[in-house]
Design a protein around this motif. Structure first.
Motif, PDB file in Angstrom:
ATOM      1  N   ALA A   1       0.832  -1.206   0.000  1.00  0.00           N
ATOM      2  CA  ALA A   1       0.000   0.000   0.000  1.00  0.00           C
ATOM      3  C   ALA A   1       0.868   1.259   0.000  1.00  0.00           C
ATOM      4  O   ALA A   1       0.548   2.255  -0.670  1.00  0.00           O
ATOM      5  CB  ALA A   1      -0.926  -0.010   1.215  1.00  0.00           C
ATOM      6  N   ARG A   2       1.969   1.232   0.750  1.00  0.00           N
ATOM      7  CA  ARG A   2       2.873   2.389   0.787  1.00  0.00           C
ATOM      8  C   ARG A   2       3.506   2.633  -0.585  1.00  0.00           C
ATOM      9  O   ARG A   2       3.512   3.765  -1.086  1.00  0.00           O
ATOM     10  CB  ARG A   2       3.954   2.162   1.848  1.00  0.00           C
ATOM     11  N   ARG A   3       4.029   1.576  -1.189  1.00  0.00           N
ATOM     12  CA  ARG A   3       4.680   1.717  -2.489  1.00  0.00           C
ATOM     13  C   ARG A   3       3.690   2.123  -3.583  1.00  0.00           C
ATOM     14  O   ARG A   3       4.025   2.884  -4.500  1.00  0.00           O
ATOM     15  CB  ARG A   3       5.373   0.410  -2.874  1.00  0.00           C
ATOM     16  N   PHE A   4       2.498   1.608  -3.490  1.00  0.00           N
ATOM     17  CA  PHE A   4       1.489   1.849  -4.524  1.00  0.00           C
ATOM     18  C   PHE A   4       0.878   3.245  -4.419  1.00  0.00           C
ATOM     19  O   PHE A   4       0.424   3.816  -5.418  1.00  0.00           O
ATOM     20  CB  PHE A   4       0.394   0.789  -4.397  1.00  0.00           C
ATOM     21  N   GLY A   5       0.853   3.787  -3.210  1.00  0.00           N
ATOM     22  CA  GLY A   5       0.164   5.054  -3.006  1.00  0.00           C
ATOM     23  C   GLY A   5      -1.325   4.866  -2.819  1.00  0.00           C
ATOM     24  O   GLY A   5      -2.135   5.639  -3.361  1.00  0.00           O
ATOM     25  N   TRP A   6      -1.699   3.850  -2.041  1.00  0.00           N
ATOM     26  CA  TRP A   6      -3.109   3.552  -1.815  1.00  0.00           C
ATOM     27  C   TRP A   6      -3.836   4.727  -1.150  1.00  0.00           C
ATOM     28  O   TRP A   6      -5.043   4.912  -1.330  1.00  0.00           O
ATOM     29  CB  TRP A   6      -3.236   2.297  -0.958  1.00  0.00           C
ATOM     30  N   ASP A   7      -3.099   5.549  -0.417  1.00  0.00           N
ATOM     31  CA  ASP A   7      -3.727   6.671   0.268  1.00  0.00           C
ATOM     32  C   ASP A   7      -4.266   7.716  -0.705  1.00  0.00           C
ATOM     33  O   ASP A   7      -5.035   8.615  -0.314  1.00  0.00           O
ATOM     34  CB  ASP A   7      -2.753   7.307   1.270  1.00  0.00           C
TER      35      ASP A   7
END
Length: 723
Positions: free
Chosen positions: A398-404
């Motif tokens: 999630a961090r690498r993908f930019g889920w935020d």
């Protein structure tokens, strides 16, 4: 103590492959070689009344046409045999036709051109069956339930659920389409049969040919040194091996058969179509508490491929109450079989879709919802999970993908040109299985090292793994390392599949290296001898030292080595005596859906894996990229279409069976947790190749829903489903 992280190394066999020196089974060229071509049946069910061979025999260069009359009865399984030993032999040429494309004759000729022309000249008369079943919805199908998978009481827990989903997902039949076609060369000389075949299980081929032709396995050697893509299809016995072997024995000359792709579609195993109904219940706090999951798949009339769709799902999210049923649906097709992540891939497509649907129904973020369901215990048997870093995979992904950056509302992310953007997550697990192994290590004063072990190289990089481990343990010349695998004449060869290659070879390497070091210490006996191990041998005037070791999986009895030697099968896991072990993965996919055509693109995927200690970072990353690309293909492109009128497969070539190309594949970012499993082996390595695909298609389907608001519950997702 767990092994330290491994350095990145270049592929051991990269130069040989790019320069064309690597030889595959079809590259074997022997003096006085003959060439074979099978003649396929043109009916879906019935019996051959007559095979007319006269026209074929008049073709210049045709030597012989083999029919059912040239094959005797196979050997029955020995008394008390179990597993592969009890499996019936692969059929040879039979008068009874069980599926369209079954071989009714084998033409053998002086050239491949003559063999093809001769095969086209063979004519057959049939007594066709009045009706046949071509799909799992056809009349005449037989529904055959198997033993259910249960933990707790799902029906009782479901009554306590306040939020439920009840959904059905469909997965199509699919074919492997490795670049290397099925190929076999057989040589009969001096009372011995030598077979060169593209096979993931050289020992399996040996046992199957022995049974099919009623031969003593001791006179058979099988060599499968390199494989140009396997993915399960080349793990099970192929029908052509005993045909080619019989031809070589009858004619006393080497015989080669490279099966055309259309015949591969119709004779080799494939991923069967499957249907999945899943009911999940959540309590008032939004916690999943019950699962009822019914699965069924396409099966041949006498096939043995088991519908094991519950082998990974119960361990995913720690749901204590689980009830899973499964069934074969027997129809008139060739036997289906293993294809990369055979059960967890379709099961995760369905299950991860259902979990996503439940998260949306509860108003929860799909990532946060999964993180709330960490697990430490296998609910099926109560064993502790020896390692489970799925939540770490999800968090890092999630961090690498930019889920935020995701907006929660489906259809709310739109580019200026109207393209709809979707973010999706799909997770997966795959059993961490290991095999007993036998290895021989020889270090010589002339600077060479030879390591023979049970393994097969199908492109996944097992030679690179072996080299990396050996060179870290032993001071030897890296450029004169000879790795001998896939050859039953040297050491028994286990079936290489199910991601147990690395986890099975590492204990053998550790044991062989330790035994070799002890032998060197005894030889040196405290003297000061300089140089690497080769120079030490030369200084002590010792031509070589050779050691042999056997290794077992945790909890295995030494008797399993008999299964390895006889059938290539000596497996354990994922349920070991004191623990259960799986590999895990989290995929994050971004999809773009064009506003007018509804064409789906996948510009970006991030995949984070828990596979224990990573031995070869370079080939491991390649494995995950390949799994993701296959997940894209499965989600958006791949389906083998059945001709319901005549049986068989319609799109039986790479022109019509659509696989991903460069334009379909965007950026794929791969990362590893790289934390060793503390119990499965001393290195802490679990499997990787299979789990890399699990959940990828689910992530894409979930992203399509987020982009469009349309939940597509079948693969492949096509434009017409979104219009």
């Amino acid at each position: 103590m767990p092994a330290a992280p491994f350095d990145d190394r270049a592929r051991f066999d990269a130069r040989d492959k790019v320069t064309g020196r690597t030889a595959y089974s079809a590259d074997v060229q022997l003096p006085n070689m003959l060439y074979a071509m099978a003649v396929p049946a043109t009916i879906a069910k019935g019996r051959v009344v007559e095979v007319a061979t006269a026209d074929a025999l008049r073709v210049p260069g045709v030597v012989r046409v083999l029919t059912a009359a040239d094959f005797g009865k196979p050997s029955p399984p020995p008394p008390g045999a179990r597993g592969l030993g009890a499996a019936p032999a692969t059929p040879t040429i039979l008068p009874d036709i069980a599926y369209r494309g079954a071989p009714i004759a084998l033409v053998v000729a002086e050239s491949i051109e003559a063999a093809v022309e001769g095969a086209e000249a063979v004519r057959a008369q049939y007594a066709a069956a009045a009706a046949f079943s071509s799909t799992i919805t056809s009349p005449g199908r037989v529904h055959e339930p198997v033993e259910p998978t249960e933990a707790g009481s799902a029906s009782t827990a479901m009554k306590r659920a306040t939020t439920r989903v009840d959904v059905e997902y469909d997965c199509p039949a699919q074919h492997h389409n490795a670049i290397e076609l099925l190929s076999t060369v057989a040589v009969w000389a001096g009372g011995r049969l030598t077979i060169y075949e593209a096979a993931q299980g050289a020992q399996v081929v040996k046992a199957n040919v022995a049974k099919a032709l009623a031969l003593d396995p001791a006179i058979i050697d099988v060599k499968s040194i390199y494989i140009g893509g396997g993915f399960g299809q080349k793990g099970t016995p192929q029908r052509q091996a005993p045909l080619v072997a019989r031809a070589a024995m009858l004619l006393g000359r080497p015989v080669k058969l490279v099966m055309p792709r259309g015949q591969v579609f119709h004779n080799a195993s494939f991923r069967p179509s499957s249907r999945h109904r899943i009911r999940i219940g959540a309590d008032p706090a939004g916690k999943m508490i019950a699962v009822e999951y019914d699965a069924e798949h396409q099966q041949s009339r006498f096939g043995q491929f088991p519908p094991e769709y519950h082998e990974s799902q119960p361990q995913m999210y720690g749901i204590a109450d689980y009830h899973g049923t499964a069934a074969n649906v027997r129809i008139d097709t060739q036997g289906p079989g293993y294809m990369r992540a055979p059960f967890p891939h379709p099961a995760s497509f369905a299950f991860e879709g259902a979990v996503d649907e439940l998260a949306y129904k509860l108003g929860k973020d799909p990532v946060a919802f999964r993180l709330e369901h960490d697990a430490t215990v296998d609910p099926i048997n109560g064993n502790p999970l020896s390692s489970r870093f799925l939540n770490e995979c999800i968090t890092e992904g999630a961090r690498r993908f930019g889920w935020d950056r995701r907006r929660a509302e489906p259809g709310s992310m739109v580019l200026p040109d109207g393209t709809r953007v979707g973010f999706g997550i799909g997770c997966g697990a795959y059993p961490a299985i290991t095999s007993a192994n036998i290895a021989k290590l020889r270090i010589a004063a002339d600077g060479t090292t030879r390591f023979a072990v049970s393994a097969h190289e199908m492109g996944q990089g097992i030679r690179t793994v072996i080299a990396a481990a050996l060179l870290r343990e032993l001071d030897i010349n890296p450029d004169r390392l000879d790795l001998q695998i896939g050859d039953t004449s040297i050491v028994p060869q286990h079936l290489t599949a199910g991601s147990w290659g690395t986890a099975s070879v590492m204990p053998a390497i550790d044991a062989a290296a330790a035994k070799m070091k002890a032998a060197f210490a005894g030889l040196i006996a405290g003297r000061q001898v300089s140089g690497n191990m080769h120079r030490q041998l030369a200084a002590l005037k010792r031509p070589y030292i050779e050691v042999e070791v056997t290794t077992l999986a945790p909890g295995q009895d030494p008797k399993v080595l008999d299964g390895l030697r006889n059938y290539g099968y000596a497996l354990a896991g994922p349920e070991y005596p004191r623990f259960t072990t799986f590999s895990y993965i989290a995929h994050f996919a971004e999809v773009h859906v064009e506003p007018r055509t509804c064409r789906v693109r996948v510009p970006r995927v991030v995949s984070v894996v828990d596979c224990g200690r990573v031995i070869s970072p370079r080939t491991a990353e390649s494995q995950v990229r390949g799994g993701v690309i296959w997940g894209i293909g499965s989600a958006l492109r791949e389906e083998t279409d059945v001709d319901a009128r005549f049986g068989g497969w319609l799109n039986n070539d790479l022109a019509d069976y659509v696989v991903p190309v460069n334009a379909d594949v965007g950026e794929i970012e791969v990362a590893f947790i790289d934390r060793p499993d503390p119990l499965i082996n001393a290195t802490g390595a679990k499997g990787l190749g299979e789990v890399s695909m699990v959940g990828a298609s689910g992530a894409i389907a979930n992203a399509v829903f987020h982009a469009t608001g349309k939940r597509i519950r079948r693969m492949p997702i096509r434009i017409e489903h979104l219009l």
